[in-house]
Design a protein around this motif. Structure first.
Motif, PDB file in Angstrom:
ATOM      1  N   ALA A 162      46.166  42.235  48.163  1.00 53.49           N
ATOM      2  CA  ALA A 162      44.954  42.735  47.508  1.00 53.49           C
ATOM      3  C   ALA A 162      44.834  44.247  47.683  1.00 53.49           C
ATOM      4  O   ALA A 162      44.502  44.980  46.733  1.00 53.49           O
ATOM      5  CB  ALA A 162      43.719  42.039  48.079  1.00 53.49           C
ATOM      6  N   VAL A 197      47.535  45.900  45.405  1.00 50.86           N
ATOM      7  CA  VAL A 197      47.133  45.973  43.995  1.00 50.86           C
ATOM      8  C   VAL A 197      46.045  47.024  43.811  1.00 50.86           C
ATOM      9  O   VAL A 197      46.041  47.773  42.830  1.00 50.86           O
ATOM     10  CB  VAL A 197      46.647  44.600  43.502  1.00 50.86           C
ATOM     11  N   THR A 198      45.103  47.092  44.761  1.00 49.09           N
ATOM     12  CA  THR A 198      44.037  48.098  44.678  1.00 49.09           C
ATOM     13  C   THR A 198      44.619  49.502  44.693  1.00 49.09           C
ATOM     14  O   THR A 198      44.226  50.359  43.893  1.00 49.09           O
ATOM     15  CB  THR A 198      43.058  47.921  45.849  1.00 49.09           C
ATOM     16  N   LEU A 203      40.699  36.100  39.616  1.00 50.92           N
ATOM     17  CA  LEU A 203      41.413  37.008  40.511  1.00 50.92           C
ATOM     18  C   LEU A 203      41.494  38.411  39.922  1.00 50.92           C
ATOM     19  O   LEU A 203      41.270  39.412  40.607  1.00 50.92           O
ATOM     20  CB  LEU A 203      42.817  36.479  40.780  1.00 50.92           C
ATOM     21  N   ILE A 205      39.976  41.821  41.651  1.00 52.53           N
ATOM     22  CA  ILE A 205      40.841  42.910  42.081  1.00 52.53           C
ATOM     23  C   ILE A 205      40.600  44.163  41.247  1.00 52.53           C
ATOM     24  O   ILE A 205      40.652  45.289  41.762  1.00 52.53           O
ATOM     25  CB  ILE A 205      42.314  42.483  42.002  1.00 52.53           C
ATOM     26  N   TYR A 243      37.753  45.916  42.728  1.00 54.37           N
ATOM     27  CA  TYR A 243      38.220  46.616  43.928  1.00 54.37           C
ATOM     28  C   TYR A 243      38.849  47.952  43.548  1.00 54.37           C
ATOM     29  O   TYR A 243      38.585  48.989  44.169  1.00 54.37           O
ATOM     30  CB  TYR A 243      39.248  45.746  44.660  1.00 54.37           C
ATOM     31  N   TYR A 296      36.397  40.245  50.996  1.00 57.42           N
ATOM     32  CA  TYR A 296      37.639  39.494  50.806  1.00 57.42           C
ATOM     33  C   TYR A 296      38.723  39.947  51.770  1.00 57.42           C
ATOM     34  O   TYR A 296      39.264  39.139  52.538  1.00 57.42           O
ATOM     35  CB  TYR A 296      38.154  39.638  49.380  1.00 57.42           C
TER      36      TYR A 296
END
Length: 268
Positions: free
Chosen positions: A72, A75-76, A131, A135, A138, A255
């Protein structure tokens, strides 16, 4: 919110190869920022960005798709770098390559060390959308935090010597910061609404009041107050930035924080 299974997973050799290649590509413009020409540094960062995307894609569609707190964050970080790559086309004078390269390098390696848990093979077809919304929110809030930090540094430099080196006018940084906050708030609202309305279809159970949902709602409320305060009362400067930092921290705990405890401390 996001809820993969809590089984153990390990990064495949291909995943590690992509992660290490991306980390090296990030490290070059980060460590040699002053030696590389502008064009070379820009293309080096784009190559790292592409390798990072390949590492993320492999973790999600490879032999054993998995996700967790470190992916996570990865990806952020990639989304923040995507914003930077796009903004550089609009604002070539923008300067924040070194810290973003360092952030990308650490994020992609962390995802290799802690790849997360295998995703449910029989999950709802709506789960990928849920999802993606979470994300993406985020990423937008992380981009807002980066711009807020640049704005704070620019204000400090202007008070000291009347100039700053962020590459963008202070008002432009402020506008960009709150555009990202607004977009992130919209996606966060959609994520929470989907989790509440479609919770049973997504995860097999209705909304659950746990640490993740409580921190998510606290973050949502903080961002709502920030946007209303800015619109209604003209909140600006450090007061608004501090509220942004509080909201982003609460969202991170929702999360990433809860999954870090489960995966690393409790090893579930």
């Amino acid at each position: 919110m996001l809820s993969p299974a809590f089984a153990a997973a390990s990064t495949s050799p291909i995943g590690w190869a992509l992660a290490i290649a991306a980390a090296i590509a990030y490290a070059i413009p980060a460590l040699a920022a002053r030696r590389l020409q502008e064009t070379s540094a820009r293309w080096g960062l784009r190559a790292a960005w592409a390798l990072h995307l390949a590492a993320i894609a492999w973790s999600l569609i490879g032999d054993t798709p998995h996700f967790g707190f470190a992916p996570a964050l990865s990806v952020t970080a990639w989304l923040v770098l995507t914003v930077y790559v796009v903004e550089q086309q609009l604002y070539p004078q923008l300067r924040s390559r070194w810290p973003l390269s360092a952030m990308g390098c650490m994020a992609v390696l962390l995802a290799g060390v802690f790849p997360g848990s295998p995703l449910h093979v029989n999950a709802s077809p709506w789960l990928p959308l849920h999802l993606a919304l979470g994300i993406a929110s985020y990423g937008l809030f992380a981009a807002a935090v980066v711009h807020a930090a640049l704005m704070t540094r620019a204000e400090r430099q202007m008070r000291q010597d009347g100039s700053h080196d962020s590459g963008l006018p202070l008002l432009a940084l402020e506008r960009l910061t709150f555009r990202f906050v607004t977009a992130g708030f919209i996606l966060l609202s959609a994520t929470l609404l989907a989790g509440w309305w479609f919770g049973e279809a997504l995860y097999g159970k209705a909304w659950v009041w746990n640490h993740k949902s409580v921190f998510s709602l606290m973050a949502w409320l903080t961002f709502a107050i920030l946007l209303v305060g800015r619109k209604r009362f003209g909140w600006r400067g450090q007061r608004a930035v501090n509220m942004l930092y509080v909201g982003a921290t609460l969202l991170l705990l929702a999360y990433v924080g809860s999954r870090f405890v489960l995966e690393v401390i409790l090893k579930h």
